[in-house]
Motif scaffolding. Structure first.
Motif, PDB file in Angstrom:
ATOM      1  N   LEU A 123       0.849  -1.188   0.000  1.00 39.96           N
ATOM      2  CA  LEU A 123       0.000   0.000   0.000  1.00 39.96           C
ATOM      3  C   LEU A 123       0.883   1.236   0.000  1.00 39.96           C
ATOM      4  O   LEU A 123       2.015   1.201   0.483  1.00 39.96           O
ATOM      5  CB  LEU A 123      -0.922  -0.002   1.216  1.00 39.96           C
ATOM      6  N   SER A 124       0.369   2.331  -0.508  1.00 45.81           N
ATOM      7  CA  SER A 124       1.134   3.581  -0.517  1.00 45.81           C
ATOM      8  C   SER A 124       0.582   4.519   0.551  1.00 45.81           C
ATOM      9  O   SER A 124      -0.573   4.429   0.941  1.00 45.81           O
ATOM     10  CB  SER A 124       1.069   4.236  -1.899  1.00 45.81           C
ATOM     11  N   HIS A 125       1.441   5.412   0.993  1.00 44.04           N
ATOM     12  CA  HIS A 125       1.044   6.400   1.997  1.00 44.04           C
ATOM     13  C   HIS A 125       1.166   7.782   1.367  1.00 44.04           C
ATOM     14  O   HIS A 125       2.152   8.090   0.709  1.00 44.04           O
ATOM     15  CB  HIS A 125       1.939   6.310   3.241  1.00 44.04           C
ATOM     16  N   VAL A 156      -3.104   9.247   4.654  1.00 41.20           N
ATOM     17  CA  VAL A 156      -3.860   8.043   4.304  1.00 41.20           C
ATOM     18  C   VAL A 156      -2.930   6.995   3.709  1.00 41.20           C
ATOM     19  O   VAL A 156      -2.082   7.299   2.876  1.00 41.20           O
ATOM     20  CB  VAL A 156      -4.982   8.378   3.287  1.00 41.20           C
ATOM     21  N   THR A 157      -3.102   5.763   4.161  1.00 42.72           N
ATOM     22  CA  THR A 157      -2.421   4.619   3.572  1.00 42.72           C
ATOM     23  C   THR A 157      -3.478   3.883   2.762  1.00 42.72           C
ATOM     24  O   THR A 157      -4.555   3.566   3.273  1.00 42.72           O
ATOM     25  CB  THR A 157      -1.840   3.702   4.664  1.00 42.72           C
ATOM     26  N   GLU A 158      -3.180   3.620   1.486  1.00 43.68           N
ATOM     27  CA  GLU A 158      -4.217   3.097   0.603  1.00 43.68           C
ATOM     28  C   GLU A 158      -3.648   2.294  -0.541  1.00 43.68           C
ATOM     29  O   GLU A 158      -2.457   2.347  -0.833  1.00 43.68           O
ATOM     30  CB  GLU A 158      -5.044   4.248   0.036  1.00 43.68           C
ATOM     31  N   GLY A 159      -4.556   1.571  -1.185  1.00 43.98           N
ATOM     32  CA  GLY A 159      -4.179   0.853  -2.395  1.00 43.98           C
ATOM     33  C   GLY A 159      -5.123  -0.284  -2.703  1.00 43.98           C
ATOM     34  O   GLY A 159      -5.994  -0.630  -1.902  1.00 43.98           O
ATOM     35  N   PRO A 160      -4.935  -0.877  -3.871  1.00 50.81           N
ATOM     36  CA  PRO A 160      -5.765  -2.017  -4.238  1.00 50.81           C
ATOM     37  C   PRO A 160      -5.351  -3.251  -3.444  1.00 50.81           C
ATOM     38  O   PRO A 160      -4.172  -3.450  -3.167  1.00 50.81           O
ATOM     39  CB  PRO A 160      -5.482  -2.198  -5.729  1.00 50.81           C
ATOM     40  N   VAL A 161      -6.322  -4.055  -3.082  1.00 49.11           N
ATOM     41  CA  VAL A 161      -6.045  -5.312  -2.389  1.00 49.11           C
ATOM     42  C   VAL A 161      -5.954  -6.419  -3.426  1.00 49.11           C
ATOM     43  O   VAL A 161      -5.016  -7.206  -3.428  1.00 49.11           O
ATOM     44  CB  VAL A 161      -7.145  -5.623  -1.345  1.00 49.11           C
TER      45      VAL A 161
END
Length: 192
Positions: A123-125, A156-161
């Protein structure tokens, strides 16, 4: 073909007036037939849930009474027992359905939850909101749950699972945002 000036009189003016009235009437009929509602006060952003004579509904529409447990099952995730402020929504679409799930976790449980999701890539931050976030209108917005969109938040830390995922789930996206020093909100958006 003869050009009729604005000051024309007699039969030429009558023909021009009739053609104009027919065009306006046709346009009005076409707009009325294609409009999402016969009510002049309805908003184009409203999601239709109108029952029609055949029992169908306009698509997309939000399924009423959906629970976080039902959405979690469709997303193939297990909401941790310590999760609070659980919110969910399910939007029925023409080809795909939109699934929203959000909850708050103690910070110590957040990392474990994301690890259990096993994202295909790290995931990216990001420290700041996305610059274009205010201009983008989400198809399945978290505002439906009374929350801000993760794209409009900082830290936010996010990304596709996964994409594709198991079963009928086409994709799953996660975002994690700290709400205070001890808790984070988890946002899950899926398409199935």
């Amino acid at each position: 073909m003869r050009h009729v000036s604005a000051g024309a009189t007699g039969p030429a003016r009558t023909v021009v007036s009739l053609v104009g009235a027919l065009c306006a009437g046709t346009l009005l009929c076409a707009l009325t037939a294609c409009s999402p509602s016969s009510s002049p006060t309805s908003s184009s952003k409203e999601t239709a849930t109108r029952d029609e004579a055949d029992g169908g509904q306009r698509v997309p529409y939000w399924i009423k009474g959906v629970t976080p447990e039902e959405v979690a099952e469709r997303l193939h995730v297990t909401v941790p027992a310590g999760a609070t402020d659980r919110r969910a929504a399910h939007q029925k679409g023409f080809q795909d359905d939109g699934l929203l799930l959000a909850f708050t976790l103690p910070g110590t449980d957040t990392g474990e939850f994301v690890e259990d999701l096993a994202p295909e890539n790290p995931l990216s931050h990001r420290k700041a909101p996305l610059p274009s976030a205010a201009e983008v209108e989400q198809t399945t917005p978290f505002t439906r749950l009374g929350l801000k969109e993760p794209e409009t938040l900082a830290d936010v830390t996010e990304g596709p699972v996964c994409a594709p995922c198991q079963g009928d789930l086409d994709s799953l996206f996660v975002a994690v945002h700290p709400v205070d020093a001890q808790h984070s909100r988890v946002y899950l958006r899926g398409v199935d």
